[in-house]
Structures are given as C-alpha cells and as structure tokens.
Design a protein around this motif. Sequence first.
Motif, PDB file in Angstrom:
ATOM      1  N   ASP A  12       4.154  -3.977  -6.075  1.00 24.13           N
ATOM      2  CA  ASP A  12       4.263  -2.509  -6.048  1.00 24.13           C
ATOM      3  C   ASP A  12       3.634  -1.900  -7.296  1.00 24.13           C
ATOM      4  O   ASP A  12       2.953  -0.877  -7.226  1.00 24.13           O
ATOM      5  CB  ASP A  12       5.738  -2.087  -5.964  1.00 24.13           C
ATOM      6  N   ALA A  13       3.882  -2.532  -8.451  1.00 25.67           N
ATOM      7  CA  ALA A  13       3.353  -1.998  -9.706  1.00 25.67           C
ATOM      8  C   ALA A  13       1.833  -2.051  -9.722  1.00 25.67           C
ATOM      9  O   ALA A  13       1.173  -1.084 -10.119  1.00 25.67           O
ATOM     10  CB  ALA A  13       3.929  -2.778 -10.884  1.00 25.67           C
ATOM     11  N   VAL A  14       1.275  -3.177  -9.290  1.00 16.18           N
ATOM     12  CA  VAL A  14      -0.189  -3.301  -9.244  1.00 16.18           C
ATOM     13  C   VAL A  14      -0.768  -2.303  -8.256  1.00 16.18           C
ATOM     14  O   VAL A  14      -1.764  -1.622  -8.546  1.00 16.18           O
ATOM     15  CB  VAL A  14      -0.602  -4.740  -8.866  1.00 16.18           C
ATOM     16  N   ALA A  15      -0.145  -2.194  -7.089  1.00 24.23           N
ATOM     17  CA  ALA A  15      -0.618  -1.242  -6.082  1.00 24.23           C
ATOM     18  C   ALA A  15      -0.611   0.178  -6.629  1.00 24.23           C
ATOM     19  O   ALA A  15      -1.548   0.957  -6.399  1.00 24.23           O
ATOM     20  CB  ALA A  15       0.251  -1.332  -4.827  1.00 24.23           C
ATOM     21  N   GLY A  16       0.433   0.527  -7.378  1.00 23.50           N
ATOM     22  CA  GLY A  16       0.516   1.865  -7.946  1.00 23.50           C
ATOM     23  C   GLY A  16      -0.600   2.124  -8.952  1.00 23.50           C
ATOM     24  O   GLY A  16      -1.161   3.226  -8.990  1.00 23.50           O
ATOM     25  N   TRP A  27     -11.936   8.331  -5.243  1.00 24.87           N
ATOM     26  CA  TRP A  27     -12.320   7.394  -4.187  1.00 24.87           C
ATOM     27  C   TRP A  27     -11.594   7.697  -2.877  1.00 24.87           C
ATOM     28  O   TRP A  27     -10.419   8.066  -2.886  1.00 24.87           O
ATOM     29  CB  TRP A  27     -11.958   5.968  -4.581  1.00 24.87           C
ATOM     30  N   THR A  28     -12.263   7.494  -1.767  1.00 28.19           N
ATOM     31  CA  THR A  28     -11.565   7.346  -0.486  1.00 28.19           C
ATOM     32  C   THR A  28     -11.318   5.851  -0.301  1.00 28.19           C
ATOM     33  O   THR A  28     -12.030   5.016  -0.880  1.00 28.19           O
ATOM     34  CB  THR A  28     -12.407   7.867   0.687  1.00 28.19           C
ATOM     35  N   GLN A  29     -10.331   5.505   0.512  1.00 28.86           N
ATOM     36  CA  GLN A  29     -10.051   4.087   0.728  1.00 28.86           C
ATOM     37  C   GLN A  29     -11.252   3.380   1.339  1.00 28.86           C
ATOM     38  O   GLN A  29     -11.550   2.235   0.988  1.00 28.86           O
ATOM     39  CB  GLN A  29      -8.816   3.924   1.632  1.00 28.86           C
ATOM     40  N   ARG A  30     -11.961   4.053   2.237  1.00 29.11           N
ATOM     41  CA  ARG A  30     -13.107   3.421   2.896  1.00 29.11           C
ATOM     42  C   ARG A  30     -14.207   3.108   1.886  1.00 29.11           C
ATOM     43  O   ARG A  30     -14.746   2.007   1.867  1.00 29.11           O
ATOM     44  CB  ARG A  30     -13.644   4.318   4.003  1.00 29.11           C
ATOM     45  N   ARG A  31     -14.540   4.078   1.031  1.00 29.07           N
ATOM     46  CA  ARG A  31     -15.597   3.856   0.040  1.00 29.07           C
ATOM     47  C   ARG A  31     -15.185   2.790  -0.974  1.00 29.07           C
ATOM     48  O   ARG A  31     -15.999   1.955  -1.381  1.00 29.07           O
ATOM     49  CB  ARG A  31     -15.921   5.162  -0.694  1.00 29.07           C
ATOM     50  N   PHE A  32     -13.925   2.823  -1.370  1.00 27.91           N
ATOM     51  CA  PHE A  32     -13.464   1.857  -2.351  1.00 27.91           C
ATOM     52  C   PHE A  32     -13.459   0.447  -1.760  1.00 27.91           C
ATOM     53  O   PHE A  32     -13.866  -0.510  -2.433  1.00 27.91           O
ATOM     54  CB  PHE A  32     -12.060   2.223  -2.838  1.00 27.91           C
ATOM     55  N   GLU A  40     -10.979  -2.776   4.899  1.00 27.83           N
ATOM     56  CA  GLU A  40     -10.189  -1.570   4.665  1.00 27.83           C
ATOM     57  C   GLU A  40      -8.723  -1.778   5.028  1.00 27.83           C
ATOM     58  O   GLU A  40      -7.831  -1.262   4.346  1.00 27.83           O
ATOM     59  CB  GLU A  40     -10.779  -0.397   5.456  1.00 27.83           C
ATOM     60  N   THR A  41      -8.454  -2.548   6.100  1.00 32.31           N
ATOM     61  CA  THR A  41      -7.052  -2.781   6.481  1.00 32.31           C
ATOM     62  C   THR A  41      -6.320  -3.595   5.418  1.00 32.31           C
ATOM     63  O   THR A  41      -5.151  -3.335   5.112  1.00 32.31           O
ATOM     64  CB  THR A  41      -6.977  -3.518   7.829  1.00 32.31           C
ATOM     65  N   LYS A  42      -7.007  -4.570   4.813  1.00 37.09           N
ATOM     66  CA  LYS A  42      -6.382  -5.358   3.743  1.00 37.09           C
ATOM     67  C   LYS A  42      -6.136  -4.492   2.519  1.00 37.09           C
ATOM     68  O   LYS A  42      -5.091  -4.602   1.867  1.00 37.09           O
ATOM     69  CB  LYS A  42      -7.268  -6.554   3.380  1.00 37.09           C
ATOM     70  N   LEU A  43      -7.099  -3.631   2.199  1.00 35.78           N
ATOM     71  CA  LEU A  43      -6.908  -2.733   1.066  1.00 35.78           C
ATOM     72  C   LEU A  43      -5.717  -1.823   1.303  1.00 35.78           C
ATOM     73  O   LEU A  43      -4.896  -1.609   0.404  1.00 35.78           O
ATOM     74  CB  LEU A  43      -8.169  -1.895   0.834  1.00 35.78           C
ATOM     75  N   SER A  44      -5.610  -1.290   2.512  1.00 32.51           N
ATOM     76  CA  SER A  44      -4.503  -0.388   2.830  1.00 32.51           C
ATOM     77  C   SER A  44      -3.153  -1.084   2.663  1.00 32.51           C
ATOM     78  O   SER A  44      -2.218  -0.519   2.090  1.00 32.51           O
ATOM     79  CB  SER A  44      -4.664   0.122   4.269  1.00 32.51           C
ATOM     80  N   LYS A  45      -3.051  -2.331   3.137  1.00 29.30           N
ATOM     81  CA  LYS A  45      -1.800  -3.079   2.998  1.00 29.30           C
ATOM     82  C   LYS A  45      -1.489  -3.364   1.526  1.00 29.30           C
ATOM     83  O   LYS A  45      -0.335  -3.270   1.095  1.00 29.30           O
ATOM     84  CB  LYS A  45      -1.890  -4.391   3.772  1.00 29.30           C
ATOM     85  N   SER A  46      -2.533  -3.687   0.755  1.00 28.77           N
ATOM     86  CA  SER A  46      -2.311  -3.967  -0.662  1.00 28.77           C
ATOM     87  C   SER A  46      -1.891  -2.724  -1.420  1.00 28.77           C
ATOM     88  O   SER A  46      -1.017  -2.765  -2.287  1.00 28.77           O
ATOM     89  CB  SER A  46      -3.587  -4.555  -1.278  1.00 28.77           C
ATOM     90  N   LEU A  47      -2.514  -1.590  -1.092  1.00 30.82           N
ATOM     91  CA  LEU A  47      -2.155  -0.341  -1.757  1.00 30.82           C
ATOM     92  C   LEU A  47      -0.734   0.093  -1.406  1.00 30.82           C
ATOM     93  O   LEU A  47      -0.090   0.797  -2.185  1.00 30.82           O
ATOM     94  CB  LEU A  47      -3.145   0.766  -1.361  1.00 30.82           C
ATOM     95  N   ALA A  48      -0.244  -0.335  -0.249  1.00 33.05           N
ATOM     96  CA  ALA A  48       1.117  -0.005   0.163  1.00 33.05           C
ATOM     97  C   ALA A  48       2.137  -1.017  -0.363  1.00 33.05           C
ATOM     98  O   ALA A  48       3.343  -0.865  -0.121  1.00 33.05           O
ATOM     99  CB  ALA A  48       1.188   0.052   1.689  1.00 33.05           C
TER     100      ALA A  48
END
Length: 306
Positions: A12-16, A27-32, A40-48
Amino acid sequence: MTDPRAPRTAEDAVAGRVRALLERDGWTQRRFAAAVGLEETKLSKSLAGRRRFAADELVRIADVTGETVARLLHGRDGARARTAVPTGAAAAAAEPDPGREPGGTHGTRGRILDAAWELIADHGYHRVRTADVARAAGTSPAAIHYHFPTRSELLDSALRHNVRLAFDRQVAELDTIADPHERLLRLIDLQLPDGALLRREWSIWIQVWAESAIDPARRELYWDAYDRWYRSIAMTIADGAEAGVFVSGRTGALADQLTALVDGLGIQVLAMTPRAGTDRMRALLHDFIDRAVLAAPARTERTENG
C-alpha cells in the motif's frame, strides 16, 4: 485512533508513492504503463495495492520518474535496506537524477548522459568524441560542453550513472530476501556481466579503474562507489554469521576475498579470456561460498545430500 488513510501494508505504501508521482507529473495510467513497459491492468492492480510491483518494474519506474528505488520502497534514500547505503561522493551519485524532467521525459542533460554512458561503455572513453555524443543524444556539441565542460567530467558522470543503476537494481531485488545465503547468491547474480546492461556497467568500471590508477582526482568517487558494493557484501556475510548460516569472525576477510574474486573473474569475462564466461564465473563464486563462507554444518549437510 488509526488514520483510515494510512497504508496498511508495504505494498500500500509503495502504491501510494507511485500514485503521488503520477499525480505530480500529470501521467495517465495508460501513458505511464506504456512508459514503464507494464500491462495497464497490472499497473492498475499494483496502484490499488492488490499486486506487488516486481523488482524490474520498480527500477523502470524509478528511471522514468527520476526517483530512486529506495524512495519508492521506503520513502527516503537513507532507510535501512538489505544493501548498503552509498556514502560520500557516491551518495550524491545515487540521488534522484536531475537530468530527468517531470512527466518522464528526458531533459537534455539526461539524454546526453544516457548517450555518453552507452558510447563510453561500448567504444571506450578515449575513443568517444563530443560529436558522437551529440549525434546520439540528438543535440549539439555546444550543449555537451554546457552540461559537461570536460571529458573527465563526462566519465565521472558515467560512473555516477553506473552507481545509481546498480544501487536501484540491488535495492529492488534484495528488499524481500531475508535469508542471507539466498541474498548473497542473488547479489552475485546481480554482479555477473551477463546481458548488455551489466556488460556496459562492467565496461565503465574497468575504464574507471584504469583512469583512477593514473588520475588521483578520480579516486574519491571510485572509492566511495566501490565501498558501497563492498559493504553490501560484508553486511550480508555479517547477517549470515549472526544467523548461524555463515562462518563467524571472518566477515572482513571473506568480503575482501569474495569481492576480489568477483572483480578478477568479471575482468576475465569482459576480456573474453579463454574458458571464461558468466556460467563459469557463477560456478566458481558459488564454490567459494560453499567452501569458505557457509558454516561447517551447512557444508556437511550439503555434501551428504548431494
């Protein structure tokens, strides 16, 4: 009363922290996701906070955002990690790269440094011309001289770039490895000149060794950078000795021997010495660890079990 917004886990801390960087730089999630080479789906899960960022992903995120892996993981560069923190001149080298601009694009200095680092590693410090660096970086020779007034400063900056690459990779790879033996073997793997990136890092090191032998002005940065690598080995051996996995009372001597063996074997690989290669280098280093570093009970058990 517990703050409901406080991170519940390390993930959670890293994601934050990564979310804050996306917001900071627009950044948008797609561009990042595209910039760091992540689905993008993996990034979304990691950010959450539902998925841990892999070590190589953290290294790419640090590179794109201009941060360090230590800050992504622990919030600050001086946090206690499983690899030694740089000191002296090497500490500044491991700081966030001032050549990176917000939004993940390279500033002129960053582009010059990346181009110079590759050219010096591939062709040699004394064979790279300012015009070569300018052409590779898509800029002018005047811009090179503005950011790096002398050839010596360009090589120093290439070494600093090496320091940061190695530091970020080691922090990311070793952060979750608690077992000292496993961590020492991983440290060895991270130092093998295998693949373009590691061979370039070794090439820079070898050139800096040669320049340091005749140029005292270059030695402080080299000493501090090498000291961080030495202390990473020493602290891992000390952790293993405390846990009863490694022999006790010989941390300094074993660190001296192991780092010297890594250096010598790495030079043989880069020089393409007959019989030398990364597989043989790994096997010889593992053999030294088995015979000299592991505690006697561990060696006996390994021999009896094959």
